[in-house]
Design a protein around this motif. Structure first.
Motif: not given
Length: 352
Positions: A134-143, A151-158, A345-351
């Motif tokens: 939460e505090l180190d910008p070098d390990v903030s999730p981006d790509l 990983a569980r909270a990742a969306r989009g390109v990440a 994780a299952r692809p979207a729509g297959q849950d």
């Protein structure tokens, strides 16, 4: 991207008398390892400046020849060396006073197209809380994602890249030089950034001179090829310098805040090597010592290492040092583990 006002590079907080870090700090001071090394930096900065200027002279002399791509590779190395000089300057390793440090840092940043104030603030926050999600910008999730929680909270390109990020890591580093320029330019939108007008003038002045030189000396196709080779190799070199330092080491979350010594040692990794490694990695191969004593001149880090390692052994604090290739393997293995939830994780729509 959120940016913050540039601040002074961190120094270890004043330790309480008798603390683990206080005892180590006294040993380091008594050994004279915090003393300035003006002669070393005069030689180093002069050599880097001459090689940097020589690279551009070679660019002009080679002219319209495909040998210019060899010059592009050499200048990628020189841009990395200038970045390492800017790093030492930002940590007050070169100049004791703020004014000369900021002036030299901005000159170095202008030579490689980096916003010094933006980078200094980002790096300051990293040093204060290395590998804290939460505090180190070098390990903030981006790509990329750096933990399974991210990983569980990742969306989009990440989310897409995270599934194979260990395999994509080095290819993605080819974009790191471009990312440095873009992030520096985006930071100018933050009105709280100090000396914003000067930072913008230096940054866009670099872009103007750089692109004018390329397209004035070279035909368009060759100029584009030079730009791609130069910037992509610059990005790979930057990543090769910084990836071994913390990637694959324990990450912290929430209120997980060990004392200063353990916070710095347990999240950092040293890289074994000789003088050549010291030059190519700018002394950052002694990452543990650097994080404990950020203002220590980089040539003193090698001498500090035995004292720090012995002190950690006495305390029972894990001290990790590996070879360079092993450090990359550990970093990539950590990235692969972090992306595991995305692969399962299952692809979207297959849950369901």
């Amino acid at each position: 991207m959120t940016t913050h006002t540039a601040s002074r590079p961190p120094s270890p907080p004043p330790p309480p008398s008798g603390s683990d870090f206080a005892r180590l700090s006294r040993k380091i001071s008594e050994a004279g390892l915090m003393d300035r090394r003006p002669g070393y930096y005069v030689v180093r900065i002069t050599v880097v400046a001459l090689l940097y200027a020589g690279g551009w002279a070679a660019f002009a002399l080679v002219g319209q020849s495909w040998w210019t791509l060899a010059v592009a590779a050499f200048l990628a190395l020189m841009f990395g060396q200038v970045a390492l000089v800017a790093h030492d300057v930002a940590h007050r390793q070169v100049f004791r006073l703020r004014g000369p440090s900021e002036t030299a840092g901005r000159v170095a940043g202008a030579c490689i197209g980096m916003g010094y104030g933006w980078w200094q603030d980002k790096h300051t926050r990293h040093h204060a809380n290395p590998n804290h999600e939460e505090l180190d910008p070098d390990v903030s999730p981006d790509l990329l994602v750096w933990s399974q929680k991210q990983a569980r909270a990742a969306r989009g390109v990440a989310r897409l890249i995270g599934r194979a990020q260990a395999f994509l890591f080095f290819p993605l580093l080819t974009m790191e030089g471009f990312n440095l320029h873009v992030a520096s330019a985006r930071a100018l939108a933050n009105r709280s950034l100090k000396h914003r007008a000067l930072e913008g003038a230096l940054l866009f002045g670099h872009f103007a001179v750089y692109l004018t030189a390329l397209f004035w000396v070279l035909p368009p196709g060759m100029a584009v090829a030079f730009l791609l080779v130069h910037q992509c190799l610059f990005g790979v070199y930057l990543g090769a310098i910084f990836a071994p330092n913390h990637k694959g080491m324990p990450t912290l979350t929430g209120d997980d805040r060990p004392d200063f010594l353990r916070r710095q040692v347990l999240t950092s990794r040293n890289v074994r090597g000789g003088r050549f490694t010291d030059v190519m990695l700018g002394g950052l191969n002694y990452q543990i010592e650097h994080h404990l004593f950020p203002s220590m001149p980089s040539p003193n880090l090698r001498r500090a290492q035995p004292l720090v390692r012995r002190h950690c052994a006495e305390l029972g604090v894990s001290y990790l040092e590996t070879g360079l290739l092993t450090s990359y393997r550990q970093a990539l293995a950590s990235l692969h583990r972090a992306g595991a939830p995305l692969r399962s994780a299952r692809p979207a729509g297959q849950d369901g």
